[in-house]
Design a protein around this motif. Structure first.
Motif, PDB file in Angstrom:
ATOM      1  N   ILE A 181      42.668  46.046  35.606  1.00  0.00           N
ATOM      2  CA  ILE A 181      43.275  45.139  36.581  1.00  0.00           C
ATOM      3  C   ILE A 181      44.586  44.630  36.007  1.00  0.00           C
ATOM      4  CG2 ILE A 181      42.988  43.051  37.958  1.00  0.00           C
ATOM      5  CD1 ILE A 181      40.994  45.246  38.599  1.00  0.00           C
ATOM      6  N   LEU A 182      45.676  44.710  36.783  1.00  0.00           N
ATOM      7  CA  LEU A 182      46.957  44.118  36.415  1.00  0.00           C
ATOM      8  C   LEU A 182      47.079  42.813  37.196  1.00  0.00           C
ATOM      9  CD1 LEU A 182      47.241  47.123  35.588  1.00  0.00           C
ATOM     10  CD2 LEU A 182      49.655  46.985  36.218  1.00  0.00           C
ATOM     11  N   PRO A 183      46.803  41.669  36.547  1.00  0.00           N
ATOM     12  CA  PRO A 183      46.783  40.385  37.266  1.00  0.00           C
ATOM     13  C   PRO A 183      48.173  39.985  37.782  1.00  0.00           C
ATOM     14  CG  PRO A 183      45.621  40.233  35.160  1.00  0.00           C
ATOM     15  CD  PRO A 183      46.393  41.513  35.147  1.00  0.00           C
ATOM     16  N   CYS A 184      48.200  39.452  38.973  1.00  0.00           N
ATOM     17  CA  CYS A 184      49.435  38.918  39.569  1.00  0.00           C
ATOM     18  C   CYS A 184      49.017  37.986  40.704  1.00  0.00           C
ATOM     19  CB  CYS A 184      50.312  40.054  40.088  1.00  0.00           C
ATOM     20  SG  CYS A 184      51.897  39.509  40.762  1.00  0.00           S
ATOM     21  N   TYR A 220      43.261  43.838  46.098  1.00  0.00           N
ATOM     22  CA  TYR A 220      42.079  43.146  46.621  1.00  0.00           C
ATOM     23  C   TYR A 220      42.511  42.469  47.922  1.00  0.00           C
ATOM     24  CZ  TYR A 220      40.034  44.003  42.049  1.00  0.00           C
ATOM     25  OH  TYR A 220      39.543  44.619  40.916  1.00  0.00           O
ATOM     26  N   GLU A 221      42.506  43.248  49.004  1.00  0.00           N
ATOM     27  CA  GLU A 221      43.069  42.762  50.271  1.00  0.00           C
ATOM     28  C   GLU A 221      42.346  41.516  50.782  1.00  0.00           C
ATOM     29  OE1 GLU A 221      44.292  45.679  53.210  1.00  0.00           O
ATOM     30  OE2 GLU A 221      43.885  47.279  51.771  1.00  0.00           O
ATOM     31  N   GLU A 222      41.063  41.387  50.436  1.00  0.00           N
ATOM     32  CA  GLU A 222      40.323  40.205  50.890  1.00  0.00           C
ATOM     33  C   GLU A 222      40.756  38.954  50.121  1.00  0.00           C
ATOM     34  OE1 GLU A 222      38.053  42.035  47.498  1.00  0.00           O
ATOM     35  OE2 GLU A 222      39.166  42.717  49.277  1.00  0.00           O
ATOM     36  N   GLU A 223      41.552  39.129  49.053  1.00  0.00           N
ATOM     37  CA  GLU A 223      42.011  38.001  48.246  1.00  0.00           C
ATOM     38  C   GLU A 223      43.474  37.618  48.539  1.00  0.00           C
ATOM     39  OE1 GLU A 223      40.370  36.286  45.559  1.00  0.00           O
ATOM     40  OE2 GLU A 223      38.559  37.157  46.433  1.00  0.00           O
ATOM     41  N   ARG A 278      44.690  33.991  49.527  1.00  0.00           N
ATOM     42  CA  ARG A 278      44.894  32.918  48.561  1.00  0.00           C
ATOM     43  C   ARG A 278      45.845  33.320  47.439  1.00  0.00           C
ATOM     44  NH1 ARG A 278      38.825  32.110  46.157  1.00  0.00           N
ATOM     45  NH2 ARG A 278      38.353  34.254  45.520  1.00  0.00           N
ATOM     46  N   GLY A 279      46.716  34.274  47.732  1.00  0.00           N
ATOM     47  CA  GLY A 279      47.813  34.597  46.829  1.00  0.00           C
ATOM     48  C   GLY A 279      47.476  35.525  45.679  1.00  0.00           C
ATOM     49  N   ASN A 280      46.328  36.204  45.721  1.00  0.00           N
ATOM     50  CA  ASN A 280      45.965  37.151  44.668  1.00  0.00           C
ATOM     51  C   ASN A 280      46.527  38.529  45.018  1.00  0.00           C
ATOM     52  OD1 ASN A 280      44.856  38.742  42.707  1.00  0.00           O
ATOM     53  ND2 ASN A 280      42.720  38.231  43.151  1.00  0.00           N
ATOM     54  N   THR A 281      47.534  38.966  44.276  1.00  0.00           N
ATOM     55  CA  THR A 281      48.164  40.272  44.534  1.00  0.00           C
ATOM     56  C   THR A 281      47.946  41.223  43.360  1.00  0.00           C
ATOM     57  OG1 THR A 281      50.256  39.412  43.673  1.00  0.00           O
ATOM     58  CG2 THR A 281      49.917  39.305  46.066  1.00  0.00           C
ATOM     59  N   SER A 282      46.854  41.035  42.616  1.00  0.00           N
ATOM     60  CA  SER A 282      46.558  41.884  41.450  1.00  0.00           C
ATOM     61  C   SER A 282      46.337  43.329  41.875  1.00  0.00           C
ATOM     62  CB  SER A 282      45.311  41.369  40.726  1.00  0.00           C
ATOM     63  OG  SER A 282      45.495  40.034  40.309  1.00  0.00           O
TER      64      SER A 282
END
Length: 470
Positions: A43-46, A95-98, A101-105
């Motif tokens: 996972i590349l967190p962003c 993670y399209e369901e995320e 809330r701004g999760n674009t990992s």
């Protein structure tokens, strides 16, 4: 209270400033590099700060080490595949369901050597954008070095060491029994299309007290090393007796073969028929009798690596582009370009495969329970009994690799299993000659035909019907 035009203008400007301010965000991620093990998923967190929704924004992931480096794009509520780097197709997702809330990992599956680099996460709204860069380092420990003897060279013995599947690029060193580095030829390095390194190096060694020499392949960044020791008998360093013994053995062998051939010829003439026979480690074998154990082999698409292309009738397989449509399952090969036959056997069986004009292939049989995520050598201990052609060299993957010196290049290979005897044999069909046999194995489960067409050409391996007139 009287509202002037100036008051209205001020209110409009304040509203615009507030609206613009509400669109502002920061793009954040890890500051330390991400170390990925080859073959794993990472996972590349962003993410956005504040945690506002990115569903209506454009999300770009770029590999800055590529000229046209688009790894992934999400825009207008859908994934855009145009202009994506081909090696990332089918391996990237959000993670399209995320997103709300701004999760674009970014999730990157089946990491390979070419994935190492600097990745930029770029988020754009209608009135604002920001980005963040994270570094990915890839770690892959290669195969145990394979050492082969090349014969007399310039007053000593020539040795060759090879190892593959490394990342980053490793170094190779030759050592004597005291750990002193030996002077060797220039290191040869090759990188495959997935970015993994193969190294090999020749060395000429002189006779010592122990005649023990070690090939070590090491990578300091990932703090990993693999090594193989070889012991050379003193007789190898004395060329004259060795050559004389070799000549005498060749002469005796020739006389024996001629005598046996005449005997067989006479026996066959007496019976009024010609039997085609081959010689292996256990004596003469009636080749036509072996071929009567033919089985109908069809390839199992559920086990095929996603780089392999199977014919509609399941009789041919070749290397091609990664197929992003195929889903991963526990049966499918992940790290090798392998595919199994769809039926296993626990009795005598035989099949033939056309390999002509191919520059790379691996054939044999395997236990169905083998680990299909491994990159290590396919040896009997791990459930593989295979012979390989690679880089112009034929190898039997015994527990210690055996280099095969064949008089003729096989155009068609026959594979025969004697289940009760624990024996797997390979034959050159046209030449009616024995290639190699694995012996003294103990089988308890069904064995399945195994095929790997390699990645150095796009020519198919073809399962052929056994023709008695070949």
């Amino acid at each position: 209270m009287k509202v002037t035009q100036l008051d209205c203008l001020c209110l409009i400007l304040l509203h615009l400033l507030h609206t613009a301010g509400s669109e502002r965000f920061e793009v954040l991620g890890p500051t330390d590099p991400i170390v990925a093990v080859a073959g794993d998923d990472i996972i590349l967190p962003c993410y956005l700060k504040p945690n506002i929704s990115a569903e209506d924004m454009t999300v770009d992931w770029l590999n800055l080490d590529f000229l046209d480096g688009r790894v992934f794009r999400y825009q207008n509520h859908r994934i855009i595949q145009e202009d994506q780097i081909p090696s990332y197709r089918g391996r990237t997702s959000l993670y399209e369901e995320e997103l709300w809330r701004g999760n674009t990992s970014l999730k990157l599956t089946r990491v390979q050597g070419t994935d190492e680099g600097h990745y930029k996460c770029l988020i754009q709204s209608k009135s604002w954008y920001d980005d963040f860069t994270v570094q990915v380092l890839v770690k892959a420990v290669g195969s145990k070095p394979v050492v082969s003897i090349e014969g007399h060279r310039e007053g000593g013995m020539g040795l060759l060491c090879e190892s593959e599947g490394w990342h980053p690029e490793p170094e190779l060193v030759w050592l004597d029994s005291k750990g002193v580095h030996l002077s060797a030829r220039t290191l040869e390095t090759h990188r495959d299309f997935k970015g993994f390194y193969r190294v090999k190096q020749h060395v000429i060694v002189q006779e010592t007290d122990t005649n023990r020499f070690t090939c070590r392949v090491q990578q300091s960044r990932i703090n990993e090393k693999m090594e193989t020791e070889i012991h050379l008998p003193s007789e190898l360093f004395d060329p004259t007796p060795w050559r004389m013994a070799f000549i005498v053995l060749c002469c005796l062998g020739a006389v024996t073969v001629i005598g046996l051939s005449l005997a067989v010829y006479c026996i066959c003439n007496k019976k009024g028929e010609m039997l085609v026979e081959v010689f292996d480690n256990h004596g003469f074998i009636d080749f036509e009798t072996i071929r009567r154990h033919e089985v109908d082999v069809t390839l199992d698409p559920d086990t095929a690596h996603r780089n392999l292309i199977l014919s509609d009738d399941g009789k041919q397989v070749r290397h091609g582009e990664l197929n992003p449509v195929l889903s991963d399952n526990r049966k499918r090969y992940k790290n090798w370009s392998g595919v199994l036959g769809n039926v296993g056997f626990s009795r005598k069986f035989y099949y033939e495969v056309k390999v002509e004009v191919k520059t790379e292939w691996t054939l044999g049989v395997v236990r169905r329970s083998i680990n299909r995520n491994e990159r290590s050598r396919p040896i009997p201990y791990k459930g593989y009994w295979t012979v390989e052609l690679k880089d112009g060299k034929y190898t039997a993957h015994a527990d210690s690799p055996v280099t095969l010196l064949l008089r003729e290049k096989p155009l068609k290979v026959g594979v025969f299993v004697d289940y009760e005897k624990g024996q797997v044999s390979f034959y050159n069909v046209e030449a009616r000659s024995h290639i190699y046999s694995f012996t003294r194995s103990k089988f308890s489960k069904k064995l399945y035909p195994f095929f790997n067409p390699g990645d150095s050409d796009s020519i198919s391996l073809v399962i052929c019907p056994v023709d008695a007139t070949d």
